[in-house]
Design a protein around this motif. Structure first.
Motif, PDB file in Angstrom:
ATOM      1  N   UNK A 127       0.852  -1.194   0.000  1.00  0.00           N
ATOM      2  CA  UNK A 127       0.000   0.000   0.000  1.00  0.00           C
ATOM      3  C   UNK A 127       0.883   1.237   0.000  1.00  0.00           C
ATOM      4  N   UNK A 128       0.516   2.242  -0.794  1.00  0.00           N
ATOM      5  CA  UNK A 128       1.264   3.496  -0.825  1.00  0.00           C
ATOM      6  C   UNK A 128       0.300   4.665  -0.940  1.00  0.00           C
ATOM      7  N   UNK A 129       0.742   5.810  -0.419  1.00  0.00           N
ATOM      8  CA  UNK A 129      -0.153   6.967  -0.342  1.00  0.00           C
ATOM      9  C   UNK A 129       0.668   8.255  -0.349  1.00  0.00           C
ATOM     10  N   UNK A 130       0.158   9.252  -1.065  1.00  0.00           N
ATOM     11  CA  UNK A 130       0.769  10.587  -1.073  1.00  0.00           C
ATOM     12  C   UNK A 130      -0.322  11.599  -0.784  1.00  0.00           C
ATOM     13  N   UNK A 131      -0.026  12.564   0.110  1.00  0.00           N
ATOM     14  CA  UNK A 131      -0.990  13.604   0.448  1.00  0.00           C
ATOM     15  C   UNK A 131      -0.301  14.959   0.445  1.00  0.00           C
ATOM     16  N   UNK A 132      -1.075  15.989   0.086  1.00  0.00           N
ATOM     17  CA  UNK A 132      -0.537  17.341  -0.002  1.00  0.00           C
ATOM     18  C   UNK A 132      -1.605  18.329   0.453  1.00  0.00           C
ATOM     19  N   UNK A 133      -1.209  19.268   1.326  1.00  0.00           N
ATOM     20  CA  UNK A 133      -2.144  20.292   1.800  1.00  0.00           C
ATOM     21  C   UNK A 133      -1.543  21.672   1.556  1.00  0.00           C
ATOM     22  N   UNK A 134      -2.375  22.584   1.031  1.00  0.00           N
ATOM     23  CA  UNK A 134      -1.937  23.942   0.750  1.00  0.00           C
ATOM     24  C   UNK A 134      -2.968  24.935   1.288  1.00  0.00           C
ATOM     25  N   UNK A 185       4.286  -2.692   3.354  1.00  0.00           N
ATOM     26  CA  UNK A 185       4.182  -3.996   2.700  1.00  0.00           C
ATOM     27  C   UNK A 185       4.060  -5.067   3.777  1.00  0.00           C
ATOM     28  N   UNK A 186       3.411  -6.169   3.421  1.00  0.00           N
ATOM     29  CA  UNK A 186       3.204  -7.230   4.397  1.00  0.00           C
ATOM     30  C   UNK A 186       3.061  -8.570   3.691  1.00  0.00           C
ATOM     31  N   UNK A 187       3.261  -9.630   4.471  1.00  0.00           N
ATOM     32  CA  UNK A 187       2.976 -10.987   3.984  1.00  0.00           C
ATOM     33  C   UNK A 187       2.186 -11.725   5.054  1.00  0.00           C
ATOM     34  N   UNK A 188       1.110 -12.363   4.612  1.00  0.00           N
ATOM     35  CA  UNK A 188       0.209 -13.094   5.502  1.00  0.00           C
ATOM     36  C   UNK A 188       0.469 -14.588   5.335  1.00  0.00           C
ATOM     37  N   UNK A 189       0.920 -15.228   6.419  1.00  0.00           N
ATOM     38  CA  UNK A 189       1.208 -16.653   6.391  1.00  0.00           C
ATOM     39  C   UNK A 189      -0.073 -17.455   6.626  1.00  0.00           C
ATOM     40  N   UNK A 190      -0.078 -18.684   6.167  1.00  0.00           N
ATOM     41  CA  UNK A 190      -1.279 -19.502   6.287  1.00  0.00           C
ATOM     42  C   UNK A 190      -1.546 -19.934   7.732  1.00  0.00           C
ATOM     43  N   UNK A 191      -0.564 -19.766   8.623  1.00  0.00           N
ATOM     44  CA  UNK A 191      -0.824 -20.027  10.035  1.00  0.00           C
ATOM     45  C   UNK A 191      -1.403 -18.797  10.744  1.00  0.00           C
TER      46      UNK A 191
END
Length: 403
Positions: free
Chosen positions: A288-295, A323-329
């Motif tokens: 996931x990525x995100x950019x924000x800008x306030x003026x 970033x992430x990884x979800x294991x089956x356990x």
């Protein structure tokens, strides 16, 4: 202003005309949950009324050290981070639905900024023209950045990022419109709002309004289990899924430092916020990525002509990547980097901040019941008149339980 309202109404009418076939409900805070596959559901004998009851709590212990090298504990954060009660339901034919959410922990009520306990977080009534298009009226989340829209109960870290904390536009009272449709495998969502611009539980104020719009594009089709609004890939997408989105908000005559949030300014200002974000999932991997800008023009306000007691808007930008990884356990490993950078106009009042976070989560029942542990390294860079850094380490352990 009249032209903006006319344009919004025209867009709403266009969406009604172009409404299509049925679409699945989305498990996000901007629409009532009436499928009753979660929580406790109650129906009237003649099915003219339905109510879904849910709650969740987040119990947390946090340790903070105000030094990069001295790891002595300087602050202990032991509290109920969130305690929420949520009610969703419908009336006859499910054309009219509603969504109500209450908060009961002090940190969840914006008590420090507003000076009053804001128990009501959401109170929305929706009119469903069809499953593709609906209107909402009341107080709820604006269609801002994705991480703010994603429920705090669907997050993979114990808190949202510093980018969201600084620049999000949060909740407001107004009229909101939502439309979704598919063109082959491509799915598109349009969201818009005209709101008061004053935030949660505000009193009557001026004639300045806020205008917000957001568009979401899923080029490879919908995610499993509405996964574009849930962090981590617990559904193990068997084919790549991507959601790209962008939006803009204009708050006319804002009275608070963050528009709908923050301290009250000495004078009103127009605030412009724009944001882009992207969510990708595939076989347990999630990015996931995100950019924000306030003026804002002239973002520093003063008590009087003697330039006393300055209160400023944090203008600038922020970036987030995780970033992430979800294991089956049912264990998940995640990493996040985020930073915020103020404009030169306000650099004497604000700090450039960077944050690195590592997290491990054990899901006992998806996001409803989970154990979370995060370690965070935060760097704050001071500007003139004093230069240097203010680094700290933060450790969180949190248990979330809900239905």
């Amino acid at each position: 202003m009249r032209n903006k309202i006319t344009l919004f109404i025209a867009i709403v009418l266009l969406l009604i005309v172009n409404s299509g076939t049925l679409s699945a409900q989305t498990e996000v805070d901007e629409k009532a949950t009436i499928s009753f596959d979660r929580g406790l559901g109650f129906h009237a004998p003649d099915t003219t009324f339905g109510l879904n009851l849910r709650f969740r709590m987040q119990n947390r212990v946090g340790l903070t050290t105000f030094s990069e090298s001295d790891l002595g504990i300087d602050e202990v954060d032991a509290r109920i981070r969130r305690l929420r009660l949520r009610l969703d339901g419908y009336t006859k034919n499910k054309v009219l639905t509603y969504y109500l959410q209450l908060s009961f922990s002090r940190g969840d009520q914006d008590w420090d900024n507003s000076g009053v306990p804001n128990v009501i977080r959401d109170a929305m009534v929706y009119y469903n023209f069809n499953p593709n298009f609906y209107l909402g009226f009341g107080q709820g989340k604006l269609p801002g950045n994705r991480q703010r829209i994603v429920s705090s109960g669907e997050q993979q870290f114990t808190d949202r990022s510093i980018v969201n904390a600084t620049f999000n536009i949060d909740r407001d009272f107004g009229l909101m419109a939502y439309y979704s449709n598919s063109l082959g495998d491509i799915h598109v969502n349009f969201k818009g709002a005209i709101s008061s611009g004053e935030g949660r539980n505000a009193l009557a104020s001026d004639n300045g309004l806020a205008y917000t719009g957001r568009i979401e594009l899923m080029p490879f089709g919908k995610f499993k289990d509405n996964g574009d609004f849930s962090e981590g890939d617990q559904s193990f997408e068997i084919s790549p899924k991507l959601s790209i989105a962008g939006g803009y908000s204009f708050n006319h005559k804002a009275q608070r430092t963050a528009g709908q949030r923050g301290d009250f300014l000495h004078q009103q200002r127009d605030i412009k916020t724009w944001y882009v974000d992207a969510m990708f999932k595939y076989r347990g991997w999630a990015v996931y990525t995100e950019y924000m800008n306030r003026q804002a023009n002239d973002p520093i306000t003063y008590l009087n002509d003697n330039l006393e007691n300055p209160i400023n808007i944090y203008t600038g930008y922020g970036f987030l990547a995780q970033a992430s990884y979800y294991f089956k356990n049912k264990f998940e490993l995640g990493a996040r980097y985020s930073f915020i950078d103020p404009n030169n106009q306000v650099s004497m009042f604000e700090q450039r901040t960077g944050e690195y976070a590592l997290g491990i989560t054990k899901y006992l029942y998806r996001h409803r019941v989970k154990l979370q542990s995060n370690i965070i390294y935060q760097q704050k860079e001071k500007f003139l008149p004093e230069t240097g850094t203010n680094d700290r380490w933060i450790v969180h352990f949190q248990i979330e339980l809900g239905i």
